[in-house]
Design a protein around this motif. Structure first.
Motif, mmCIF file in Angstrom:
data_model
loop_
_atom_site.group_PDB
_atom_site.id
_atom_site.type_symbol
_atom_site.label_atom_id
_atom_site.label_comp_id
_atom_site.label_asym_id
_atom_site.label_seq_id
_atom_site.Cartn_x
_atom_site.Cartn_y
_atom_site.Cartn_z
ATOM 1 N N HIS A 308 0.819 -1.213 0.000
ATOM 2 C CA HIS A 308 0.000 0.000 0.000
ATOM 3 C C HIS A 308 0.852 1.262 0.000
ATOM 4 N N THR A 309 2.101 1.138 0.441
ATOM 5 C CA THR A 309 3.022 2.271 0.446
ATOM 6 C C THR A 309 4.394 1.781 0.023
ATOM 7 N N ALA A 310 4.990 2.456 -0.946
ATOM 8 C CA ALA A 310 6.346 2.113 -1.383
ATOM 9 C C ALA A 310 7.039 3.406 -1.804
ATOM 10 N N ILE A 311 7.398 4.203 -0.810
ATOM 11 C CA ILE A 311 8.066 5.476 -1.064
ATOM 12 C C ILE A 311 9.559 5.271 -0.832
ATOM 13 N N GLN A 312 10.316 5.273 -1.900
ATOM 14 C CA GLN A 312 11.756 5.049 -1.802
ATOM 15 C C GLN A 312 12.503 6.359 -1.582
ATOM 16 N N ASP A 313 13.631 6.251 -0.915
ATOM 17 C CA ASP A 313 14.498 7.400 -0.657
ATOM 18 C C ASP A 313 15.697 7.323 -1.604
ATOM 19 N N PRO A 314 15.864 8.288 -2.519
ATOM 20 C CA PRO A 314 16.971 8.231 -3.478
ATOM 21 C C PRO A 314 18.249 8.919 -3.003
ATOM 22 N N THR A 315 18.337 9.260 -1.718
ATOM 23 C CA THR A 315 19.475 10.041 -1.219
ATOM 24 C C THR A 315 20.818 9.399 -1.569
ATOM 25 N N LYS A 316 20.913 8.098 -1.400
ATOM 26 C CA LYS A 316 22.188 7.404 -1.635
ATOM 27 C C LYS A 316 22.659 7.585 -3.079
ATOM 28 N N LEU A 317 21.731 7.516 -4.023
ATOM 29 C CA LEU A 317 22.078 7.726 -5.431
ATOM 30 C C LEU A 317 22.335 9.199 -5.708
ATOM 31 N N GLU A 318 21.569 10.075 -5.094
ATOM 32 C CA GLU A 318 21.780 11.509 -5.280
ATOM 33 C C GLU A 318 23.166 11.937 -4.808
ATOM 34 N N GLU A 319 23.691 11.250 -3.808
ATOM 35 C CA GLU A 319 25.035 11.562 -3.313
ATOM 36 C C GLU A 319 26.122 11.237 -4.335
ATOM 37 N N LEU A 320 25.770 10.465 -5.352
ATOM 38 C CA LEU A 320 26.688 10.194 -6.463
ATOM 39 C C LEU A 320 26.552 11.233 -7.569
ATOM 40 N N GLY A 321 25.666 12.200 -7.392
ATOM 41 C CA GLY A 321 25.486 13.261 -8.376
ATOM 42 C C GLY A 321 24.279 13.106 -9.274
ATOM 43 N N TRP A 322 23.423 12.109 -8.987
ATOM 44 C CA TRP A 322 22.240 11.858 -9.817
ATOM 45 C C TRP A 322 21.035 12.625 -9.291
ATOM 46 N N ASN A 323 20.189 13.069 -10.199
ATOM 47 C CA ASN A 323 18.879 13.619 -9.832
ATOM 48 C C ASN A 323 17.872 13.259 -10.914
ATOM 49 N N ALA A 324 16.638 13.024 -10.505
ATOM 50 C CA ALA A 324 15.557 12.842 -11.479
ATOM 51 C C ALA A 324 15.222 14.192 -12.091
ATOM 52 N N ASN A 325 15.042 14.210 -13.403
ATOM 53 C CA ASN A 325 14.826 15.476 -14.110
ATOM 54 C C ASN A 325 13.466 15.582 -14.793
ATOM 55 N N VAL A 326 12.742 14.461 -14.902
ATOM 56 C CA VAL A 326 11.487 14.461 -15.653
ATOM 57 C C VAL A 326 10.320 14.288 -14.680
ATOM 58 N N SER A 327 9.400 15.242 -14.685
ATOM 59 C CA SER A 327 8.232 15.143 -13.814
ATOM 60 C C SER A 327 7.340 13.995 -14.273
ATOM 61 N N ILE A 328 6.562 13.486 -13.359
ATOM 62 C CA ILE A 328 5.660 12.390 -13.699
ATOM 63 C C ILE A 328 4.677 12.824 -14.780
ATOM 64 N N GLU A 329 4.148 14.023 -14.647
ATOM 65 C CA GLU A 329 3.170 14.503 -15.642
ATOM 66 C C GLU A 329 3.803 14.626 -17.020
ATOM 67 N N LYS A 330 5.011 15.209 -17.087
ATOM 68 C CA LYS A 330 5.669 15.343 -18.389
ATOM 69 C C LYS A 330 5.985 13.965 -18.975
ATOM 70 N N GLY A 331 6.467 13.059 -18.131
ATOM 71 C CA GLY A 331 6.786 11.715 -18.603
ATOM 72 C C GLY A 331 5.570 10.987 -19.131
#
Length: 347
Positions: A308-331
């Motif tokens: 019912h809930t699956a909210i992941q934390d991307p902090t570990k990947l973001e610390e490598l310099g990654w960020n999501a760039n595409v909004s859900i609506e745009k995608g």
């Protein structure tokens, strides 16, 4: 129309390929299992769009029909035909391989319901066979795992050190538990043989490279919207999940390979979280259709996740310099536009 002929898709791939750092792949040979799938086909297209990238890609496909997913015009792409579960598939592979990417899996509710044994064996035996190939070549290995390894999480936000909550006595766990076993295989092979292994735990993923026949809830919303049909919710839609556009998933995989640490898992997910009914609302708004509820028992119900809930934390990947760039609506807008023109011819 083939997707590689869709001008909107081609432009997106070209723009993305020119923006992202692909130097990790320079002068490497990579073998891609699950090459025709949502994520790996987008990755292959991205690599091949960089015309001067010195790379060789070996795509594992099941049949010649699958091979037709890709254009014939790029000599950097070759094919191996066979079943990832069968070790014989790789016996005749004579080329040295530097990197192996495993995206081979059954990934939709209909498959889990109708082929639970195959779901497990494709994951476990396929991963073992590919890891053996890595040992023979001293190659790096990346497994595309899933947020489903966390099961029906009892925490608000999921970091990579959360061990999950999965019932092994439920048939639907064929996917969750086999992915968990694959992750353990990765670290076990690293510990025993010294090869580098990486795990990308993908959130719920969507994009123009998804199969038009996919039976996941969001995929059904998208198909209904394209066909100008009502968006049908088969629950109250309160499930709260992380969703990520395929381009951000691919950039995450590239980041893990180029900057990540072996024997580690990384959440690859957009920080946007939406309830299922909110996602349905976005699709209905794009398609100018209605959201309706059908709470009668669904014949695919046993194939769907109970989470019912699956909210992941991307902090570990973001610390490598990654960020999501595409909004859900745009995608979702791009996904529907490309699928509409490519497969449904709805204008």
């Amino acid at each position: 129309m083939h997707i590689y002929e869709n001008q909107k898709y081609v432009k997106e791939i070209n723009d993305f390929s020119n923006q992202i750092d692909l130097s990790f792949f320079e002068q490497k040979t990579i073998l891609v299992a699950g090459a025709c799938g949502l994520v790996m086909s987008y990755l292959i297209d991205t690599l091949l769009a960089r015309k001067k990238l010195d790379i060789k890609i070996i795509a594992l496909v099941y049949s010649n029909a699958d091979r037709k997913r890709f254009s014939n015009c790029d000599p950097r792409l070759s094919f191996v035909f066979g079943d990832v579960k069968d070790a014989e598939t790789f016996r005749g592979l004579t080329q040295h391989v530097d990197v192996v990417l495993n995206g081979a899996s059954i990934v939709d509710p209909k498959g889990y319901k109708e082929r639970p044994v195959d779901t497990m064996l494709i994951n476990i035996l396929g991963t073992k066979n590919l890891l053996d190939l890595c040992v023979a070549n001293n190659a790096a290995f990346l497994l595309t795992s899933s947020c489903e390894v966390y099961g029906d999480a009892d925490v608000d936000v999921i970091t990579e050190n959360y061990c999950g909550k999965v019932d092994p006595m439920v048939v639907r766990s064929c996917y969750n538990e086999s992915k968990r076993a694959c992750e353990t295989l990765c670290v076990s092979y690293s510990a025993e043989t010294g090869i580098k292994t990486y795990v990308a735990r993908l959130s719920r993923t969507f994009g123009p490279t998804q199969s038009p026949k996919d039976t996941k809830a969001l995929s059904q919303f998208i198909r209904n919207g394209i066909l100008n049909e009502n968006i049908v919710l088969k629950s109250r839609g309160e499930q709260l999940f992380s969703y990520t556009y395929v381009q951000d998933i691919v950039s995450g995989i590239i980041t893990i390979l180029s900057r990540g640490k072996s024997m580690n898992a990384y959440n690859v997910c957009n920080r946007e979280t939406l309830r299922l009914k909110e996602v349905a609302g976005i699709v209905s708004s794009i398609a100018n259709t209605r959201v309706v509820y059908d709470l009668s028992k669904d014949d695919l119900a046993t194939g769907y996740s109970n989470a019912h809930t699956a909210i992941q934390d991307p902090t570990k990947l973001e610390e490598l310099g990654w960020n999501a760039n595409v909004s859900i609506e745009k995608g979702l807008q791009v996904t529907m536009d490309v699928l509409k023109d490519t497969y449904f011819n709805q204008r």
